[in-house]
Design an enzyme around this catalytic site. Structure first.
Site: not given
Length: 395
Positions: A92, A352, A382
């Site tokens: 991510c 996202h 995160c």
């Protein structure tokens, strides 16, 4: 050797598409090429051959990303073939990692001009088939989706580490006593802030729609959602007693983002005023199942290295993988004013697209600092499997 200042001259991104939505027909390498081309076109005084390297984050790479999507983007964007490209993967955090690596290369003199960004098409992520242990198997074989999460997990990994991402968010909610209502309220605020930012034209300077696709705004923003509507959604990971739902989690998405980074020489060649200057970054690790709290220590370290505190921040873009995860981080930063966090909406509303999100956050911080005229900004994410990544910008 002296360390050079690194400036962000410009930052662009596509509108973020929903899973199976408007951008689902667009290959990830084409998405990446689009933002690279748009970035170059917006600085016409800069010779594209002066770009020393292109860094792109990509969390998948198993399909049309074609292993090194950065190089594919360079070629598809029509940049000179002399411009190289490297793809990085910190899940991510990949897009932000690309920005950090490009900035590091410029800071030490290995480059003067670089493009950094990220891309993901979660809609087009392929299924993969593991090679059999022996030739000519007679049994059925298992296909694994590469869209999100664990796959072909090593059996040596402890079971508590390999829980689903949403269960990890539930663990953060447990740890900090975060209720379902608090998560839904956070999600509702994200949608309202994003919708208001679009209505005010705050994204006009950075969003470059993909040609031929009818999408001019982030596709997952729900202007009319409410606490009542969110309350009707069922928990996705703990059927009994769960608090994490599709409504208070980030969706699956498609999109790309890119930034133009330069040193003093490169800045003169662009003839432009920079949006912001890169100050410091930090990366940290945490227990994999508590990945949502990964930014907590990374942010503290990045601020400490910059000689700054939470009180010095003008804006803070924190990736909203889950409302529970974001609220857990905020609970561990009591000195932070939550009003400066994600003022234009966050990933619960905007989306996202894994490899692109970090670049989107960095670009958004840079544009917000430019609009403010001065200040200190921070971008943080995160990262699945237990990491946190943070970047401090100044103007």
């Amino acid at each position: 050797m002296s360390i050079r200042d690194v400036y962000i001259v410009d930052a662009v991104r596509t509108p973020i598409g929903k899973f199976g939505g408007a951008l689902a027909s667009v290959r990830p390498d084409d998405l990446a090429a689009h933002v690279v081309r748009a970035l170059v076109d917006r600085s016409p005084a800069l010779d594209p051959a002066r770009v020393d390297d292109v860094y792109f984050g990509d969390a998948n790479g198993a399909g049309e990303d074609n292993r090194d999507v950065a190089r594919m983007a360079v070629l598809l964007a029509g940049l000179p073939v002399s411009v190289p490209g490297v793809t990085v993967n910190r899940l991510c955090g990949s897009g932000l990692e690309a920005v950090i690596q490009a900035a590091r290369a410029i800071a030490v003199g290995d480059a003067s001009v670089a493009i950094a960004g990220g891309v993901e098409s979660m809609s087009r992520a392929p299924w993969v088939l593991q090679k059999p242990e022996r030739a000519f198997p007679a049994s059925h074989q298992q296909l694994h989706s590469t869209t999100l999460g664990w796959r072909m997990t090593n059996p040596r990994m402890p079971a508590e580490w390999t829980v689903a991402l949403g269960e990890g968010a539930e663990l953060v909610a447990d740890k900090h006593g975060i209720t379902r209502e608090q998560q839904d309220a956070f999600a509702l605020a994200s949608h309202r802030k994003a919708a208001e930012a679009w209505a005010k034209g705050l994204y006009d300077d950075e969003v470059v729609p993909y040609p031929g696709v009818d999408l001019t705004r982030d596709e997952c923003i729900r202007d009319t959602t409410s606490m009542e509507a969110l309350a009707k959604l069922k928990p996705a990971f703990r059927p009994e007693g769960g608090t994490v739902t599709p409504g208070n989690s980030s969706p699956l998405n498609d999109g790309a983002a890119a930034l133009l980074l330069v040193d003093e020489d490169g800045l003169r060649e662009t003839g432009r005023e920079p949006l912001a200057r890169i100050r410091t970054s930090a990366v940290t690790g945490i227990e994999p199942q508590l990945f949502g709290l990964g930014p907590v220590e990374a942010v503290r370290r990045a601020l400490q290295k910059a000689g700054r505190s939470f009180a010095d921040l003008t804006t803070f873009e924190l990736n909203e993988a889950f409302a529970a995860q974001s609220l857990g981080c905020l609970a561990e930063w009591p000195e932070l004013d939550p009003e400066i966090v994600n003022p234009r909406g966050g990933a619960v509303a905007i989306g996202h697209p894994l490899g692109a999100s970090g670049a989107r956050l960095a670009g958004s911080v840079a544009h917000q600092l430019a609009a403010a005229g001065s200040g200190t900004g921070l971008a943080a994410l995160c990262i699945g499997v237990g990491q946190g990544l943070a970047l401090v910008l100044e103007r």
